[in-house]
Design a protein around this motif. Structure first.
Motif, mmCIF file in Angstrom:
data_model
loop_
_atom_site.group_PDB
_atom_site.id
_atom_site.type_symbol
_atom_site.label_atom_id
_atom_site.label_comp_id
_atom_site.label_asym_id
_atom_site.label_seq_id
_atom_site.Cartn_x
_atom_site.Cartn_y
_atom_site.Cartn_z
ATOM 1 N N GLY A 41 0.786 -1.225 0.000
ATOM 2 C CA GLY A 41 0.000 0.000 0.000
ATOM 3 C C GLY A 41 0.820 1.277 0.000
ATOM 4 N N TYR A 83 -5.951 -13.898 5.167
ATOM 5 C CA TYR A 83 -6.414 -12.516 5.242
ATOM 6 C C TYR A 83 -5.188 -11.632 5.139
ATOM 7 N N GLU A 85 -3.643 -7.630 4.713
ATOM 8 C CA GLU A 85 -4.041 -6.271 5.066
ATOM 9 C C GLU A 85 -2.867 -5.327 4.881
ATOM 10 N N LEU A 88 -4.224 0.446 3.030
ATOM 11 C CA LEU A 88 -5.348 0.846 2.200
ATOM 12 C C LEU A 88 -6.544 -0.097 2.235
ATOM 13 N N ARG A 89 -6.280 -1.379 2.468
ATOM 14 C CA ARG A 89 -7.398 -2.330 2.367
ATOM 15 C C ARG A 89 -7.060 -3.656 3.041
ATOM 16 N N GLY A 90 -8.084 -4.451 3.254
ATOM 17 C CA GLY A 90 -7.933 -5.815 3.723
ATOM 18 C C GLY A 90 -8.605 -6.729 2.714
ATOM 19 N N GLU A 91 -8.131 -7.951 2.604
ATOM 20 C CA GLU A 91 -8.689 -8.866 1.606
ATOM 21 C C GLU A 91 -8.675 -10.295 2.136
#
Length: 136
Positions: A41, A83, A85, A88-91
């Motif tokens: 990120g 998971y 992270e 900016l984001r987690g996925e």
């Protein structure tokens, strides 16, 4: 566990050695600067400057490089998911091939990590090599 590399034969200038180590670790993972930047990120130019020795990076960037940004979860049905992270984001990663790739990368990075005793020795050696002004 793979054989540890000897650091003393590398550049004696700490900034350059840091840059060399970053390049080496990224190359071992097989990711480009752009892929690394996307994963963590941050802008790829930050990592380019760090790998060229022009910048040491901010504490936040170095912390992002140091932290394991992936967690593995075993679900009740026996499947493993990941998971990931960043700032900016987690996925949630459920695709088996992607989870296996993340597990392999995680294990490879963990295998390269220094033990606490080796970490302490490395830090002390770095402190001895870096010239410091006496405190007043």
């Amino acid at each position: 566990m793979p054989q540890r590399r000897v650091v003393t034969g590398r550049s004696q200038e700490p900034r350059q050695r840091f840059a060399e180590e970053l390049r080496h670790l990224r190359a071992e993972r097989g990711v480009s600067l752009r892929e690394l930047a996307e994963e963590l990120g941050w802008d790829a130019s930050n990592f380019g400057k760090m790998e060229s020795g022009r910048s040491l990076g901010s504490p936040e960037i170095v912390e992002a490089l140091d932290q394991s940004a992936v967690k593995f979860l075993r679900l009740p049905d026996g499947r493993t998911v990941a998971y990931t992270e960043n700032d900016l984001r987690g996925e949630l990663v459920e695709e088996i091939a992607s989870v296996v790739l993340l597990l392999r990368r995680h294990d490879a990075m963990r295998d390269l990590a220094l033990s606490p005793v080796e970490s302490r020795k490395f830090i002390l050696r770095m402190l001895e090599e870096v010239p410091c002004e006496p405190s007043t």
